[in-house]
Design a protein around this motif. Structure first.
Motif, PDB file in Angstrom:
ATOM      1  N   ALA A 155      93.702  58.319 -18.638  1.00 54.21           N
ATOM      2  CA  ALA A 155      93.074  58.541 -17.334  1.00 54.21           C
ATOM      3  C   ALA A 155      91.822  57.668 -17.186  1.00 54.21           C
ATOM      4  O   ALA A 155      91.604  57.048 -16.140  1.00 54.21           O
ATOM      5  CB  ALA A 155      92.725  60.015 -17.156  1.00 54.21           C
ATOM      6  N   GLU A 156      91.019  57.614 -18.236  1.00 55.83           N
ATOM      7  CA  GLU A 156      89.811  56.782 -18.196  1.00 55.83           C
ATOM      8  C   GLU A 156      90.169  55.306 -18.086  1.00 55.83           C
ATOM      9  O   GLU A 156      89.553  54.564 -17.313  1.00 55.83           O
ATOM     10  CB  GLU A 156      88.962  57.025 -19.441  1.00 55.83           C
ATOM     11  CG  GLU A 156      88.335  58.394 -19.476  1.00 55.83           C
ATOM     12  CD  GLU A 156      87.701  58.743 -20.819  1.00 55.83           C
ATOM     13  OE1 GLU A 156      87.807  57.924 -21.770  1.00 55.83           O
ATOM     14  OE2 GLU A 156      87.120  59.836 -20.919  1.00 55.83           O
ATOM     15  N   LEU A 157      91.178  54.888 -18.840  1.00 53.15           N
ATOM     16  CA  LEU A 157      91.622  53.498 -18.800  1.00 53.15           C
ATOM     17  C   LEU A 157      92.166  53.147 -17.420  1.00 53.15           C
ATOM     18  O   LEU A 157      91.869  52.078 -16.879  1.00 53.15           O
ATOM     19  CB  LEU A 157      92.686  53.261 -19.870  1.00 53.15           C
ATOM     20  CG  LEU A 157      93.242  51.844 -19.992  1.00 53.15           C
ATOM     21  CD1 LEU A 157      92.133  50.868 -20.374  1.00 53.15           C
ATOM     22  CD2 LEU A 157      94.348  51.806 -21.030  1.00 53.15           C
ATOM     23  N   MET A 158      92.933  54.060 -16.843  1.00 50.54           N
ATOM     24  CA  MET A 158      93.527  53.829 -15.534  1.00 50.54           C
ATOM     25  C   MET A 158      92.439  53.588 -14.477  1.00 50.54           C
ATOM     26  O   MET A 158      92.517  52.635 -13.698  1.00 50.54           O
ATOM     27  CB  MET A 158      94.384  55.034 -15.148  1.00 50.54           C
ATOM     28  CG  MET A 158      95.039  54.938 -13.800  1.00 50.54           C
ATOM     29  SD  MET A 158      96.144  56.313 -13.459  1.00 50.54           S
ATOM     30  CE  MET A 158      95.039  57.693 -13.526  1.00 50.54           C
ATOM     31  N   VAL A 159      91.420  54.418 -14.476  1.00 50.08           N
ATOM     32  CA  VAL A 159      90.351  54.276 -13.491  1.00 50.08           C
ATOM     33  C   VAL A 159      89.581  52.977 -13.705  1.00 50.08           C
ATOM     34  O   VAL A 159      89.327  52.220 -12.764  1.00 50.08           O
ATOM     35  CB  VAL A 159      89.404  55.500 -13.537  1.00 50.08           C
ATOM     36  CG1 VAL A 159      88.176  55.272 -12.673  1.00 50.08           C
ATOM     37  CG2 VAL A 159      90.150  56.744 -13.084  1.00 50.08           C
ATOM     38  N   SER A 160      89.229  52.676 -14.948  1.00 51.62           N
ATOM     39  CA  SER A 160      88.463  51.452 -15.210  1.00 51.62           C
ATOM     40  C   SER A 160      89.280  50.203 -14.879  1.00 51.62           C
ATOM     41  O   SER A 160      88.747  49.232 -14.348  1.00 51.62           O
ATOM     42  CB  SER A 160      87.976  51.413 -16.656  1.00 51.62           C
ATOM     43  OG  SER A 160      89.052  51.287 -17.552  1.00 51.62           O
ATOM     44  N   GLU A 161      90.595  50.237 -15.170  1.00 53.18           N
ATOM     45  CA  GLU A 161      91.448  49.087 -14.842  1.00 53.18           C
ATOM     46  C   GLU A 161      91.533  48.871 -13.340  1.00 53.18           C
ATOM     47  O   GLU A 161      91.544  47.735 -12.868  1.00 53.18           O
ATOM     48  CB  GLU A 161      92.856  49.284 -15.390  1.00 53.18           C
ATOM     49  CG  GLU A 161      92.996  49.017 -16.855  1.00 53.18           C
ATOM     50  CD  GLU A 161      94.410  49.250 -17.345  1.00 53.18           C
ATOM     51  OE1 GLU A 161      95.222  49.862 -16.617  1.00 53.18           O
ATOM     52  OE2 GLU A 161      94.702  48.817 -18.462  1.00 53.18           O
TER      53      GLU A 161
ATOM     54  N   ILE B 204      89.281  49.627 -11.086  1.00 53.37           N
ATOM     55  CA  ILE B 204      88.012  49.069 -10.621  1.00 53.37           C
ATOM     56  C   ILE B 204      87.928  47.585 -10.961  1.00 53.37           C
ATOM     57  O   ILE B 204      87.556  46.761 -10.125  1.00 53.37           O
ATOM     58  CB  ILE B 204      86.831  49.852 -11.226  1.00 53.37           C
ATOM     59  CG1 ILE B 204      86.808  51.270 -10.649  1.00 53.37           C
ATOM     60  CG2 ILE B 204      85.506  49.136 -10.969  1.00 53.37           C
ATOM     61  CD1 ILE B 204      85.868  52.219 -11.359  1.00 53.37           C
ATOM     62  N   GLN B 205      88.311  47.232 -12.201  1.00 51.97           N
ATOM     63  CA  GLN B 205      88.281  45.829 -12.612  1.00 51.97           C
ATOM     64  C   GLN B 205      89.244  44.984 -11.779  1.00 51.97           C
ATOM     65  O   GLN B 205      88.909  43.871 -11.359  1.00 51.97           O
ATOM     66  CB  GLN B 205      88.630  45.694 -14.085  1.00 51.97           C
ATOM     67  CG  GLN B 205      87.566  46.208 -15.015  1.00 51.97           C
ATOM     68  CD  GLN B 205      88.040  46.239 -16.464  1.00 51.97           C
ATOM     69  OE1 GLN B 205      89.180  45.950 -16.777  1.00 51.97           O
ATOM     70  NE2 GLN B 205      87.129  46.615 -17.358  1.00 51.97           N
ATOM     71  N   ALA B 206      90.446  45.504 -11.540  1.00 49.33           N
ATOM     72  CA  ALA B 206      91.445  44.756 -10.778  1.00 49.33           C
ATOM     73  C   ALA B 206      90.985  44.546  -9.342  1.00 49.33           C
ATOM     74  O   ALA B 206      91.166  43.463  -8.771  1.00 49.33           O
ATOM     75  CB  ALA B 206      92.784  45.479 -10.815  1.00 49.33           C
ATOM     76  N   ALA B 207      90.387  45.572  -8.744  1.00 52.92           N
ATOM     77  CA  ALA B 207      89.898  45.447  -7.363  1.00 52.92           C
ATOM     78  C   ALA B 207      88.757  44.432  -7.283  1.00 52.92           C
ATOM     79  O   ALA B 207      88.701  43.626  -6.342  1.00 52.92           O
ATOM     80  CB  ALA B 207      89.448  46.802  -6.846  1.00 52.92           C
ATOM     81  N   ALA B 208      87.870  44.450  -8.264  1.00 54.06           N
ATOM     82  CA  ALA B 208      86.763  43.491  -8.288  1.00 54.06           C
ATOM     83  C   ALA B 208      87.291  42.064  -8.442  1.00 54.06           C
ATOM     84  O   ALA B 208      86.834  41.137  -7.765  1.00 54.06           O
ATOM     85  CB  ALA B 208      85.801  43.826  -9.417  1.00 54.06           C
TER      86      ALA B 208
END
Length: 116
Positions: free
Chosen positions: A61-67, A69-73
């Motif tokens: 879940a933590e990885l999914m959220v951080s990924e 955010i990174q992908a959108a940026a």
């Protein structure tokens, strides 16, 4: 190409081009369709992992959220640098493919442990 919508009141209204791009090329459309299919597969794999619970689910879940955010940026930066929508979709497809490979590998490991 413009779409015309015939309203119930008898008037025809021009609502403009479909999706902002009137003439999507077949290759571009294929990339969008494949992204949808591949993403759906990854969503299924992730849901299965999240339903199992535990530390692995929390990490996922933590990885999914951080990924996300990174992908959108990265997508935003690429757009500002002049990237096309097709290039952005390719970036997302690479990310989705990496996630599918990682999640499928973990699923295989789990099966092997159970059978041992």
């Amino acid at each position: 190409m413009s779409v015309r919508y015939s309203a119930a009141i008898g008037r025809t209204v021009d609502i403009g081009p479909i999706g902002g791009e009137a003439s999507m090329k077949p290759r571009k459309m294929r990339n969008w369709m494949m992204l949808a299919l591949e993403s759906n597969h990854v969503i299924g794999l992730r849901l299965a992992k999240l339903m199992r619970g535990g530390k692995g689910a929390r990490r996922e879940a933590e990885l999914m959220v951080s990924e996300k955010i990174q992908a959108a940026a990265k997508a935003g930066a690429s757009l500002m640098a002049g990237a096309t929508s097709d290039e952005i979709v390719r970036q997302y497809r690479k990310r989705v493919a990496a996630n599918a490979k990682r999640l499928a590998r973990q699923k295989r490991r789990r099966r092997k442990r159970k059978s041992s």
